[in-house]
Design an enzyme around this catalytic site. Structure first.
Site, short mmCIF file in Angstrom:
data_model
loop_
_atom_site.label_atom_id
_atom_site.label_comp_id
_atom_site.label_asym_id
_atom_site.label_seq_id
_atom_site.Cartn_x
_atom_site.Cartn_y
_atom_site.Cartn_z
N GLU A 192 0.88 -1.17 0.00
CA GLU A 192 0.00 0.00 0.00
C GLU A 192 0.91 1.21 0.00
OE1 GLU A 192 -1.73 2.93 0.66
OE2 GLU A 192 -2.42 2.36 2.66
N CYS B 41 -2.51 8.86 2.74
CA CYS B 41 -2.16 8.41 1.39
C CYS B 41 -3.28 8.71 0.39
CB CYS B 41 -1.80 6.93 1.39
SG CYS B 41 -3.06 5.91 2.15
#
Ligand code: NAD
Length: 475
Positions: A249, A283
């Site tokens: 990720e 993010c």
């Protein structure tokens, strides 16, 4: 409230500093030291690996209902300890308490979801002639090495621990040295709920030393990493040496496509707080605002007005809407990227400076007409900065959304149903939000494409990522 004593948890033992090297954890709101964290040496890591190997055999053979009971019990303990854990996270990472409380509840929901999901790994039997039998079974992949960053100090460790535990794997977690207290508190809930001590462990260390050591070991069968694309690529190469499974990720640079047909004020009410959540250190943070020219000026000026009004301060103060940045590297990165954009010709409308005499505060910043060549238009800023640029057509807007190698989250605002469908097909991202920013949820896969990584966390996909399939053919 006081900050807890720090340690590692290896094979059920709380490992103190003793003779070890330390990392001093700092409160980003003040720059003051909170405590010393022991860093693992080679012997600590070997001990953790040996325990993880035992733990895997034990947990693999534990009935799913028992695994579910541990996850449910841990969810209950997280709920009971919500305030204590949220305060630890705010002290070590800086985010407002309200955001830290939500993070605890995200883990509660995820553990409860996984408790159900781990009882539903259905295999299948294939149709074969009499006397023959072929089955497909799902098996846990093996011991997992999981690396969690500092920006969601509760949520990231929860994801990294929850999926392997549900799937029947053991896990060695290396959470960020900058925010270790919340990670330890999450693991402690699982252990207190009955997770065997060999199954869940927490080490800290010099990141490169720990990852090289764990990923070189044949005991570890899977790497799970959340963090920057640069570090992710490096770890994928290490994992490739031993063909380990990976869930990555990585970074993002989320585009926000805002079309002429929207209610500008409504969009701002949602997007401005979303941009400044955790001071932009998220993010999936909305970053490149790609705005159609008919509403461009109104949108930009409204954004500036809302952003300039945000209350910035110590996250422990309940009235604060945005805390400090998590470490001194972030305001430095803001100065470099925002300075570079202004030098390249971008217009600075608000912010663009540090705040206060102590801690790592940076003002909410709005830049417009930012040249594509400016580093901030290409590199994840990971901070409280919005980049707002005008565009004419849908095609140009989609092209800009897909311009970068990142593909984590994307947002769009439009009431046109046909356009919504076109965006859903054309935008290259792992997650797309249309007229909302709600992309979480324990039942929804979370992950990216291209340089934003591969594999998902959360949802059934999060557990599947810790399983391998085996076809068994009997004659
Ligand atoms: P960084 O890239 O060095 O670190 C990111 C994370 O990776 C940290 O948690 C760190 O402990 C870990 N890490 C670094 N080197 C490692 C190694 N060799 N082995 C294992 N783990 C390692 O830098 P940083 O200053 O902490 O963060 C900077 C950038 O990282 C941000 O600008 C952002 O792009 C990215 N980041 C992304 C996320 C995310 O949620 N995807 C979270 C945190 C940071």
């Amino acid at each position: 409230m006081s900050y807890p004593q720090l340690h590692m948890i290896i094979d059920g033992e709380k490992i103190p500093v003793a003779h070890r090297r330390v990392h001093t954890v700092v409160n980003p709101a003040s720059g003051a030291a909170l405590g010393d964290l022991p860093l693992a040496d080679q012997a600590d890591l070997e001990r953790a690996l040996a325990a993880a190997q035992r733990g895997f055999r034990l947990w693999r053979d534990t009935p799913a209902a028992q695994r579910a009971a541990v996850l449910t019990g841990a969810a209950r303990l997280l709920r009971e300890r919500q305030e204590e854990i949220a305060r630890i996270a705010t002290l070590e990472e800086g985010k407002p308490l309200a955001e830290a409380r939500i993070e605890v509840m995200m883990n509660v929901n995820l553990f409860e979801f996984y408790a159900g999901e781990c009882q539903r790994f259905y295999g299948r039997e294939l149709v074969r002639p009499p006397g023959m039998r072929s089955t497909v079974v799902c098996e846990p992949v093996g011991p997992v090495a999981a690396f969690a960053p500092w920006n969601f100090p509760i949520g990231n460790p929860g994801r990294k621990l929850g999926a392997p535990v549900a799937a029947g794997c053991s896990v060695i977690l290396k959470a960020a040295e900058e925010a270790p207290g919340s990670a330890l508190a999450v693991l402690q809930c699982l252990l207190d709920a009955g997770l065997p001590q060999e199954v869940g462990q927490a080490v800290f260390g010099v990141p490169d030393e720990v990852s090289r050591h764990l990923l070189a070991s044949p005991i570890i069968r899977k790497l799970s990493f959340t963090g920057s694309t640069a570090v992710g690529k490096h770890l994928m190469k290490l994992a490739a040496e031993d063909c380990k499974r990976t869930t990555m990720e990585l970074g993002g640079h989320a585009p926000v496509l805002v079309f002429d047909d929207v209610d500008v004020e409504q969009v701002l009410k949602v997007m401005v707080p979303s941009k400044h959540r955790n001071a932009g250190q998220v993010c999936v943070s909305p970053t490149r605002f790609i705005v159609q020219e008919g509403i461009y000026r109104r949108f930009r000026d409204g954004f500036v007005e809302h952003a300039a009004r945000l209350r910035v301060g110590n996250g422990l103060d309940e009235s604060v809407q945005m805390g400090p940045m998590a470490n001194p590297r972030r305001p430095e990165a803001m100065e470099r990227l925002i300075g570079g954009a202004v030098r390249a010709g971008a217009k600075l409308h608000t912010g663009g400076r540090r705040l206060g005499e102590q801690g790592y505060y940076y003002a909410p910043t709005v830049l417009s007409e930012v040249p594509q060549s400016a580093p901030i238009m290409n590199e994840e800023p990971f901070g409280p900065v919005a980049l707002i640029n005008p565009f004419r057509t849908e095609e140009e807007m989609i092209a800009e959304a897909n311009r970068l190698p990142y593909g984590l989250a994307a947002f769009s605002w439009t009431g046109d149903c046909g356009r919504q469908r076109r965006l859903a097909r054309e935008v290259e991202s792992g997650m797309l939000c249309i007229n909302t920013t709600a992309l979480g949820g324990s039942d929804a896969p979370f992950g990216g494409v291209k340089w934003s990584g591969h594999g998902s966390e959360n949802g059934p996909e999060g557990v599947m990522a810790c399983l391998v399939v085996k076809a068994v053919h009997e004659g």
